[in-house]
Design a protein around this motif. Structure first.
Motif, PDB file in Angstrom:
ATOM      1  N   GLY A  45      49.155  24.930  25.959  1.00  0.00           N
ATOM      2  CA  GLY A  45      49.610  25.932  25.006  1.00  0.00           C
ATOM      3  C   GLY A  45      50.556  26.947  25.618  1.00  0.00           C
ATOM      4  N   ILE A  46      50.269  27.357  26.843  1.00  0.00           N
ATOM      5  CA  ILE A  46      51.140  28.303  27.532  1.00  0.00           C
ATOM      6  C   ILE A  46      52.525  27.698  27.715  1.00  0.00           C
ATOM      7  N   LEU A  47      52.565  26.436  28.131  1.00  0.00           N
ATOM      8  CA  LEU A  47      53.838  25.756  28.332  1.00  0.00           C
ATOM      9  C   LEU A  47      54.606  25.635  27.016  1.00  0.00           C
ATOM     10  N   ALA A  48      53.904  25.361  25.928  1.00  0.00           N
ATOM     11  CA  ALA A  48      54.555  25.254  24.618  1.00  0.00           C
ATOM     12  C   ALA A  48      55.177  26.583  24.219  1.00  0.00           C
ATOM     13  N   SER A 101      59.051  24.900  35.634  1.00  0.00           N
ATOM     14  CA  SER A 101      59.105  23.476  35.309  1.00  0.00           C
ATOM     15  C   SER A 101      60.052  23.177  34.159  1.00  0.00           C
ATOM     16  N   ILE A 102      60.352  24.187  33.334  1.00  0.00           N
ATOM     17  CA  ILE A 102      61.269  23.985  32.209  1.00  0.00           C
ATOM     18  C   ILE A 102      62.577  24.769  32.399  1.00  0.00           C
ATOM     19  N   GLY A 103      62.774  25.278  33.600  1.00  0.00           N
ATOM     20  CA  GLY A 103      63.999  26.016  33.884  1.00  0.00           C
ATOM     21  C   GLY A 103      64.002  27.428  33.347  1.00  0.00           C
ATOM     22  N   ALA A 104      62.811  27.961  33.045  1.00  0.00           N
ATOM     23  CA  ALA A 104      62.699  29.344  32.553  1.00  0.00           C
ATOM     24  C   ALA A 104      62.270  30.254  33.690  1.00  0.00           C
ATOM     25  N   GLU A 105      62.278  31.549  33.427  1.00  0.00           N
ATOM     26  CA  GLU A 105      61.939  32.526  34.458  1.00  0.00           C
ATOM     27  C   GLU A 105      61.098  33.653  33.864  1.00  0.00           C
ATOM     28  N   VAL A 106      60.041  34.011  34.560  1.00  0.00           N
ATOM     29  CA  VAL A 106      59.219  35.155  34.166  1.00  0.00           C
ATOM     30  C   VAL A 106      59.911  36.412  34.685  1.00  0.00           C
ATOM     31  N   ARG A 107      60.193  37.359  33.797  1.00  0.00           N
ATOM     32  CA  ARG A 107      60.990  38.536  34.165  1.00  0.00           C
ATOM     33  C   ARG A 107      60.177  39.813  34.364  1.00  0.00           C
ATOM     34  N   TYR A 108      58.981  39.862  33.788  1.00  0.00           N
ATOM     35  CA  TYR A 108      58.220  41.116  33.859  1.00  0.00           C
ATOM     36  C   TYR A 108      56.726  40.829  33.788  1.00  0.00           C
ATOM     37  N   VAL A 109      55.925  41.873  33.966  1.00  0.00           N
ATOM     38  CA  VAL A 109      54.476  41.758  33.913  1.00  0.00           C
ATOM     39  C   VAL A 109      53.914  42.858  33.015  1.00  0.00           C
ATOM     40  N   LYS A 110      53.085  42.459  32.060  1.00  0.00           N
ATOM     41  CA  LYS A 110      52.344  43.419  31.242  1.00  0.00           C
ATOM     42  C   LYS A 110      50.869  43.028  31.278  1.00  0.00           C
ATOM     43  N   PRO A 111      50.027  43.782  31.967  1.00  0.00           N
ATOM     44  CA  PRO A 111      48.601  43.467  31.973  1.00  0.00           C
ATOM     45  C   PRO A 111      48.025  43.503  30.566  1.00  0.00           C
ATOM     46  N   HIS A 112      46.903  42.807  30.404  1.00  0.00           N
ATOM     47  CA  HIS A 112      46.292  42.643  29.071  1.00  0.00           C
ATOM     48  C   HIS A 112      45.011  43.456  28.895  1.00  0.00           C
ATOM     49  N   GLY A 113      44.787  43.891  27.673  1.00  0.00           N
ATOM     50  CA  GLY A 113      43.491  44.376  27.227  1.00  0.00           C
ATOM     51  C   GLY A 113      42.828  45.425  28.099  1.00  0.00           C
ATOM     52  N   ALA A 114      41.585  45.134  28.504  1.00  0.00           N
ATOM     53  CA  ALA A 114      40.811  46.088  29.295  1.00  0.00           C
ATOM     54  C   ALA A 114      41.488  46.386  30.628  1.00  0.00           C
ATOM     55  N   LEU A 115      42.145  45.404  31.205  1.00  0.00           N
ATOM     56  CA  LEU A 115      42.848  45.644  32.468  1.00  0.00           C
ATOM     57  C   LEU A 115      43.972  46.643  32.255  1.00  0.00           C
ATOM     58  N   TYR A 116      44.738  46.471  31.203  1.00  0.00           N
ATOM     59  CA  TYR A 116      45.847  47.380  30.867  1.00  0.00           C
ATOM     60  C   TYR A 116      45.327  48.808  30.681  1.00  0.00           C
ATOM     61  N   ASN A 117      44.270  48.949  29.895  1.00  0.00           N
ATOM     62  CA  ASN A 117      43.740  50.273  29.596  1.00  0.00           C
ATOM     63  C   ASN A 117      43.089  50.925  30.814  1.00  0.00           C
ATOM     64  N   THR A 118      42.412  50.117  31.637  1.00  0.00           N
ATOM     65  CA  THR A 118      41.746  50.656  32.825  1.00  0.00           C
ATOM     66  C   THR A 118      42.746  51.174  33.846  1.00  0.00           C
ATOM     67  N   ILE A 119      43.745  50.354  34.163  1.00  0.00           N
ATOM     68  CA  ILE A 119      44.682  50.755  35.223  1.00  0.00           C
ATOM     69  C   ILE A 119      45.611  51.879  34.788  1.00  0.00           C
ATOM     70  N   ALA A 120      45.677  52.156  33.494  1.00  0.00           N
ATOM     71  CA  ALA A 120      46.535  53.244  33.026  1.00  0.00           C
ATOM     72  C   ALA A 120      46.158  54.556  33.701  1.00  0.00           C
ATOM     73  N   TYR A 121      44.850  54.761  33.927  1.00  0.00           N
ATOM     74  CA  TYR A 121      44.383  56.026  34.507  1.00  0.00           C
ATOM     75  C   TYR A 121      43.442  55.840  35.697  1.00  0.00           C
ATOM     76  N   ASP A 122      43.219  54.616  36.124  1.00  0.00           N
ATOM     77  CA  ASP A 122      42.225  54.299  37.142  1.00  0.00           C
ATOM     78  C   ASP A 122      42.803  54.366  38.559  1.00  0.00           C
ATOM     79  N   GLU A 123      41.963  54.769  39.514  1.00  0.00           N
ATOM     80  CA  GLU A 123      42.404  54.880  40.909  1.00  0.00           C
ATOM     81  C   GLU A 123      41.992  53.673  41.739  1.00  0.00           C
TER      82      GLU A 123
END
Length: 253
Positions: A45-48, A101-123
């Motif tokens: 699914g990720i590849l699709a 594998s398909i000639g694409a490139e990952v350009r950025y990173v956005k953490p998800h969910g609880a990880l995103y919210n935790t690291i926003a203010y976490d040390e």
């Protein structure tokens, strides 16, 4: 002309379980945050999703999470910094390999969910995520909650950062997202959501859940793909912004 990026979480279906309408959302957004398998998504699914994004000219980013398939990455996990560093590094490597594998490139990173919210203010967990991204590829842009210490930490570590606002989420007077456990945390009024985002881009403010006006400087707006009426809300936000003379363009294009 004023510009803004529209992003959405994608590639979150798993096996026979389908979540979101990636094909429809890819016609609306300019950036796609693609799951890396730890909170949702399987390799097929990720590849699709990566292939569809490439075909439609949508910029792709990695969407790593806590290792929490059962909880969709929305539960806080007391991982050690060393464990989290390895988990994030692993996810970045997996999605980068699929993209390559398909000639694409990952350009950025956005953490998800609880990880995103935790690291926003976490040390504790924020440095582990920042270190993993920098070790993997310091050219990757890092997306974080607008106004959060995480954005400043990532910037101080030498990474390029962008600040994000959320179209369909309620805000506290302090500029944080209202917890999903609280009533009214997710907005469903299409016209209201669109109106709020036009005001955000034009005036740099958003109305908090108590009615106060909160300053928010955002480079990107997230339109969630897994809530009821997600495609209609995303399309309304896009149409309203374009109608207001705003150019939609990925920050990583």
């Amino acid at each position: 002309m004023t510009t803004i990026d529209l992003n959405s979480d994608m590639g979150e279906s798993f096996g026979r379980w389908t979540l979101g309408d990636d094909e429809a959302m890819l016609d609306i957004v300019t950036s796609a945050n693609v799951a890396c398998g730890f909170h949702a998504g399987d390799p097929e699914g990720i590849l699709a999703t990566l292939t569809a994004a490439q075909a439609k000219g949508v910029v792709v980013g990695a969407h790593p999470a806590y290792r929490d398939l059962a909880g969709f990455g929305r539960r806080n996990l007391d991982a050690s910094p060393k464990e989290l560093y390895g988990d994030v590094l692993y996810q970045l490597g997996a999605i980068a390999g699929l993209a390559r594998s398909i000639g694409a490139e990952v350009r950025y990173v956005k953490p998800h969910g609880a990880l995103y919210n935790t690291i926003a203010y976490d040390e504790k967990h924020a440095p582990a995520v920042i270190d993993a991204i920098g070790s993997f590829d310091e050219s990757l842009v890092v997306m974080g909650l607008a106004g959060s210490p995480f954005v400043e930490k990532a910037k101080a570590a030498g990474l390029t950062t962008v600040q994000e606002a959320f179209a369909d989420r309620a805000y506290t007077p302090g500029g944080e997202l209202v917890s999903r456990r609280e009533p009214g945390s997710v907005l469903h009024d299409t016209a209201l959501v669109a109106e709020r985002m036009v005001r955000l881009v034009q005036e740099g403010v958003i109305e908090a859940i108590d009615g106060t006006i909160v300053p928010v400087e955002a480079d990107s707006i997230c339109v969630h793909s897994d809530s009821p009426g997600a495609v209609e809300i995303a399309r309304a936000v896009r149409d309203a912004l374009v109608g207001a003379g705003v150019e939609l363009r990925s920050f990583a294009a």
